[in-house]
Motif scaffolding. Structure first.
Motif, PDB file in Angstrom:
ATOM      1  N   ALA A  44       0.821  -1.221   0.000  1.00  0.00           N
ATOM      2  CA  ALA A  44       0.000   0.000   0.000  1.00  0.00           C
ATOM      3  C   ALA A  44       0.855   1.271   0.000  1.00  0.00           C
ATOM      4  CB  ALA A  44      -0.917  -0.020   1.219  1.00  0.00           C
ATOM      5  N   THR A  45       0.220   2.364  -0.413  1.00  0.00           N
ATOM      6  CA  THR A  45       0.890   3.668  -0.386  1.00  0.00           C
ATOM      7  C   THR A  45       0.821   4.220   1.034  1.00  0.00           C
ATOM      8  OG1 THR A  45      -1.187   4.679  -1.077  1.00  0.00           O
ATOM      9  CG2 THR A  45       0.448   4.290  -2.801  1.00  0.00           C
ATOM     10  N   THR A  46       1.791   3.807   1.839  1.00  0.00           N
ATOM     11  CA  THR A  46       1.837   4.277   3.226  1.00  0.00           C
ATOM     12  C   THR A  46       2.969   5.280   3.415  1.00  0.00           C
ATOM     13  OG1 THR A  46       3.254   2.392   3.738  1.00  0.00           O
ATOM     14  CG2 THR A  46       0.908   2.106   4.142  1.00  0.00           C
ATOM     15  N   LYS A  68       7.029   5.824   1.421  1.00  0.00           N
ATOM     16  CA  LYS A  68       8.208   4.960   1.247  1.00  0.00           C
ATOM     17  C   LYS A  68       9.242   5.206   2.328  1.00  0.00           C
ATOM     18  CE  LYS A  68      12.180   3.861  -1.545  1.00  0.00           C
ATOM     19  NZ  LYS A  68      12.960   3.672  -0.297  1.00  0.00           N
ATOM     20  N   TRP A  70      -5.036   9.611   4.842  1.00  0.00           N
ATOM     21  CA  TRP A  70      -3.727   9.877   5.441  1.00  0.00           C
ATOM     22  C   TRP A  70      -3.609  11.391   5.613  1.00  0.00           C
ATOM     23  CZ3 TRP A  70      -2.014   5.819   7.574  1.00  0.00           C
ATOM     24  CH2 TRP A  70      -1.708   4.628   6.934  1.00  0.00           C
ATOM     25  N   GLN A  74      -1.139   5.575  -9.774  1.00  0.00           N
ATOM     26  CA  GLN A  74      -1.372   6.026 -11.143  1.00  0.00           C
ATOM     27  C   GLN A  74      -2.878   6.144 -11.335  1.00  0.00           C
ATOM     28  OE1 GLN A  74      -2.717   4.593 -14.184  1.00  0.00           O
ATOM     29  NE2 GLN A  74      -2.267   6.655 -14.917  1.00  0.00           N
ATOM     30  N   ARG A  94       9.728   1.359  -3.155  1.00  0.00           N
ATOM     31  CA  ARG A  94       8.499   2.148  -3.173  1.00  0.00           C
ATOM     32  C   ARG A  94       7.317   1.294  -3.624  1.00  0.00           C
ATOM     33  NH1 ARG A  94      10.964   2.602  -7.885  1.00  0.00           N
ATOM     34  NH2 ARG A  94       9.867   3.298  -9.743  1.00  0.00           N
ATOM     35  N   ASN A  95       6.149   1.623  -3.138  1.00  0.00           N
ATOM     36  CA  ASN A  95       4.940   0.911  -3.536  1.00  0.00           C
ATOM     37  C   ASN A  95       4.194   1.731  -4.588  1.00  0.00           C
ATOM     38  OD1 ASN A  95       5.303  -1.310  -1.915  1.00  0.00           O
ATOM     39  ND2 ASN A  95       4.239  -0.406  -0.174  1.00  0.00           N
ATOM     40  N   ILE A  96       3.866   1.076  -5.668  1.00  0.00           N
ATOM     41  CA  ILE A  96       3.189   1.737  -6.774  1.00  0.00           C
ATOM     42  C   ILE A  96       1.829   1.081  -6.973  1.00  0.00           C
ATOM     43  CG2 ILE A  96       3.317   2.294  -9.239  1.00  0.00           C
ATOM     44  CD1 ILE A  96       5.576   3.514  -7.536  1.00  0.00           C
ATOM     45  N   ILE A  97       0.789   1.910  -6.986  1.00  0.00           N
ATOM     46  CA  ILE A  97      -0.545   1.413  -7.303  1.00  0.00           C
ATOM     47  C   ILE A  97      -0.807   1.770  -8.763  1.00  0.00           C
ATOM     48  CG2 ILE A  97      -3.005   1.573  -6.764  1.00  0.00           C
ATOM     49  CD1 ILE A  97      -1.305   0.446  -4.432  1.00  0.00           C
ATOM     50  N   THR A  98      -0.869   0.769  -9.605  1.00  0.00           N
ATOM     51  CA  THR A  98      -1.105   1.045 -11.025  1.00  0.00           C
ATOM     52  C   THR A  98      -1.723  -0.160 -11.699  1.00  0.00           C
ATOM     53  OG1 THR A  98      -0.076   1.754 -13.108  1.00  0.00           O
ATOM     54  CG2 THR A  98       1.242   0.313 -11.712  1.00  0.00           C
ATOM     55  N   ASP A 127       6.219   6.484  -2.813  1.00  0.00           N
ATOM     56  CA  ASP A 127       5.004   5.720  -3.072  1.00  0.00           C
ATOM     57  C   ASP A 127       4.099   6.544  -3.985  1.00  0.00           C
ATOM     58  OD1 ASP A 127       5.883   3.704  -1.496  1.00  0.00           O
ATOM     59  OD2 ASP A 127       4.384   3.931   0.095  1.00  0.00           O
ATOM     60  N   MET A 128       3.578   5.912  -5.019  1.00  0.00           N
ATOM     61  CA  MET A 128       2.712   6.647  -5.949  1.00  0.00           C
ATOM     62  C   MET A 128       1.539   5.802  -6.424  1.00  0.00           C
ATOM     63  SD  MET A 128       5.156   9.059  -8.326  1.00  0.00           S
ATOM     64  CE  MET A 128       3.851  10.154  -8.888  1.00  0.00           C
TER      65      MET A 128
END
Lengths: 75, 356, 265
Positions: free
Chosen positions: B199-201, B203, C92, C75, B209-213, C72-73
């Motif tokens: 999850a994007t908590t 980095k 957050w 898209q 790094r966590n990427i949500i895509t 952290d990103m």
């Protein structure tokens, strides 16, 4: 009188030869090389290294972040 | 402490969400589900549990808020009704592609287009066959009572997090608007520890790094990603849920879900009193679909009637499960009209028993 | 003096921020996107907030921004970045959340999300890179394409009567009470880069104070889309883009600091 001497190091393989650093250099230090890098770009280099004052203008406008700048105060 | 209340289905979902320790709800008003957002706003969940509730500028914005928020690893949900769900489909496809857990409630109304605000089950295909673009599936739960509206909130999140997949509660205007007795669980704590693994908590130095895509430009990677999704959808079969009524000695079987199943239950009772050996199978999960249970029953009964508030959608899945073994008929009422137990009995006589 | 006497660790005055990954940027040579990326990450590094920052990448040339920024990103779907950022920020509230969007994403398909995130005063930062064209899809007309400007879908130049006017999103959202800091900058010259960096610092300060939304437009070039060399495109930008999209602060500390009416004339 104290004088600033600078030098840049270009990450040649990452340079795309856009020339934005060339026009942003206030001391006409930088030029684009006649040779090309692995991607076929005419990478930038210090054409007149003695001109460089290490002002960082070239490095901060570089879209690809390929320029590292060094500066030294010489008496 | 558990508590018994008399409530609308929509209100029950909202109360259950607060009690389940949901972290965020993002929605946009549309009939017949606006009570969900209204109830949440009235209850001040930000004071009760710290839950965030926000009225978005559109369904599109709401689902994208859910997408962003679900990426933080927290429990988030939205709700809407048919035309609004159509607007959300792009976002739902992204959520499925990015493998994020969340809950989406569809209180279905009659369509197509702006249609009517009356109850319908005509969004079955949209809910169970993906709906948006690309090969994906939602976990789909079909409540048939106000109690299940409440219970499926927690169940929905449990399954959504188990599979990291969006889950939909596919209800309709009938279940959403009707009032029934409902028992609530005691208040659950909101989670404080979030899964840092995906999850994007933020980095930290100790991890990548966590990427949500949902973007994979390389077709090889996209292919692999799709295979992984399909494998996940297959695994979901272990969580299939359904109920059966009077199937032990049944000669004929009704298959119906949600409000239509409630109507069919009454029809089965009446048919039984007439000496007709009728049973009912009610899927509680529409994806995964109880195909094995239906296949098994198709070896014992003479015929099946799928009863839906639509022109015939779930019947296709019943036919696939039966695989031509016995006749499968359909009785449905599209467009927001609700069939009565008598209508179902008539269809049983004409379609199911008529040929025998 | 030998160059090697200067090139020593103790004389280092500038190197690329470590918060950019080692991936080669996917942008065309000379594209301002790269400079903007580096600046944002430099500020995140200087503030020491890598672990507290979550970015949102759009659809457009910068769709792969998450490949380059070491944070952290998420898209987002085309135009929806402000809604996605809203969702993240609401859950957050103590993290820094920013979107990075182009003109097609922000000012066409995402107009509603942009305006409403600004109007709610979400405590996020929006970085808006305006180059007056759709770069990624091959140089089509954008909402910010200038009058008479040629693109692949306005091959004879943008005709206001049939194609509508270029939209000044930044002036528009400055008028919403939810925005606190609204500015328009550029990154083609060293002086502009330094000003833009200050603006980005200011935007993160605003986000920290949770007073509302900070909006930083960066007018940039698209030499491929404009069909010019990188250097020529920057000159063209100064001569044509800046008169219509003038640089400078528009709103500071919640107060409009620019005569918007005269600008609209």
């Amino acid at each position: 009188m104290a004088k600033m001497r600078g030098a840049i190091v270009v990450d040649i393989e990452r340079c795309k030869g856009c020339g934005v650093c060339v026009v942003n250099c206030p001391t006409d230090t930088i030029g684009l090389s006649k040779e090309v890098n692995g991607k076929g770009y005419h990478y930038s280099y210090m054409e007149y290294p003695e001109n460089c004052t290490g002002c960082t203008n070239c490095a901060i406008v570089c879209p690809d972040g390929v320029i590292t700048v060094y500066r030294l105060k010489v008496e | 402490m558990s508590e018994i209340r008399l409530m609308k289905g929509n209100e029950a979902i909202a109360e259950a969400a607060i009690r389940a320790g949901v972290d965020g709800y993002f929605g946009y008003p549309i009939t017949p589900q606006s009570e969900i957002l209204e109830y949440l706003m009235m209850e001040r969940p930000e004071e009760r549990t710290g839950m965030v509730v926000l009225q978005a500028e559109s369904e599109i914005a709401a689902i994208n808020m859910v997408y962003g928020a679900a990426g933080t690893g927290k429990k988030v949900m939205t709700s809407s009704s048919s035309p609004g769900i159509s607007l959300k489909l792009e976002g739902i496809s992204y959520i499925a592609g990015a493998e994020l857990p969340c809950l989406i409630v569809n209180v279905v109304r009659g369509g197509p287009g702006l249609g009517t605000i009356q109850p319908s089950q005509a969004d079955y295909f949209q809910a169970t066959k993906g709906g948006g673009h690309g090969d994906y599936n939602l976990i789909v739960l079909a409540p048939a009572s106000v109690q299940e509206m409440a219970d499926f909130v927690e169940l929905g999140f449990e399954l959504a997090f188990k599979y990291r997949n969006p889950c939909m509660i596919l209800s309709d205007g009938l279940i959403g608007q009707m009032m029934e007795k409902v028992e609530f669980h005691e208040q659950k704590e909101r989670t404080k520890d979030f899964d840092q693994s995906w999850a994007t908590t933020g980095k930290t130095k100790d991890r990548e790094r966590n990427i949500i895509t949902s973007l994979n430009l390389d077709p090889e990677l996209q292919y692999e990603h799709n295979l992984k999704l399909q494998e996940k959808y297959k695994r979901m079969k272990e969580d299939v849920m359904f109920e059966t009524f009077n199937t032990e000695d049944a000669e004929f079987l009704l298959v119906a879900y949600g409000s239509s199943a409630r109507i069919c239950q009454k029809a089965v009772d009446v048919a039984r009193s007439r000496g007709q050996k009728l049973g009912l199978l009610r899927p509680q999960t529409l994806f995964p679909f109880p195909e094995e249970a239906i296949a098994k029953l198709s070896k014992r009964v003479k015929g099946i009637l799928a009863v839906e508030l639509s022109a015939g959608q779930m019947v296709d899945d019943v036919k696939l499960a039966v695989n031509g073994r016995i006749p499968v008929h359909h009785f449905g009422t599209p467009g927001g009209k609700i069939h009565s137990p008598d209508d179902v009995l008539k269809a049983i006589d004409e379609k199911l028993l008529g040929g025998f | 003096m030998d160059i090697n006497e200067i090139i020593k660790p103790e004389n280092l005055v500038f190197k690329r921020t470590e918060l950019m990954t080692d991936k080669t940027l996917s942008y065309c040579p000379g594209c301002g996107h790269g400079t903007a990326h580096h600046l944002i990450m430099e500020v995140v590094e200087e503030l020491g907030i890598q672990a507290d920052t979550i970015g949102v990448a759009p659809v457009g040339c910068s769709v792969l921004a998450y490949e380059f920024m070491d944070i952290d990103m998420t898209q987002a779907a085309h135009g929806r970045a402000p809604a996605v950022a809203t969702g993240i920020k609401r859950l957050w509230p103590d993290k820094y959340v920013f979107t990075y969007q182009g003109d097609g994403d922000l000012a066409a398909i995402g107009t509603a999300e942009t305006i409403h995130a600004c109007n709610r005063g979400e405590n996020i930062i929006i970085f808006f890179v305006n180059n007056g064209i759709y770069g990624m899809t091959g140089g089509q007309m954008a909402p910010t394409t200038l009058e008479g400007m040629r693109s692949s879908t306005s091959p004879y130049g943008r005709d206001l009567a049939s194609m509508g006017h270029p939209i000044k999103m930044t002036e528009l959202i400055a008028q919403l009470p939810g925005t606190v800091y609204v500015t328009r900058q550029a990154v083609h010259k060293a002086a502009n880069v330094r000003k833009t960096k200050k603006a980005i610092h200011k935007a993160f300060e605003v986000a920290k104070e949770k007073k509302g939304l900070a909006f930083v437009e960066i007018v940039s070039n698209c030499n491929s889309g404009w069909k010019m060399t990188p250097v020529d495109s920057n000159i063209w930008m100064e001569e044509n883009m800046f008169p219509f999209y003038p640089l400078g602060d528009i709103k500071v500390d919640g107060k409009i600091v620019k005569d918007l009416m005269s600008d609209l004339m």
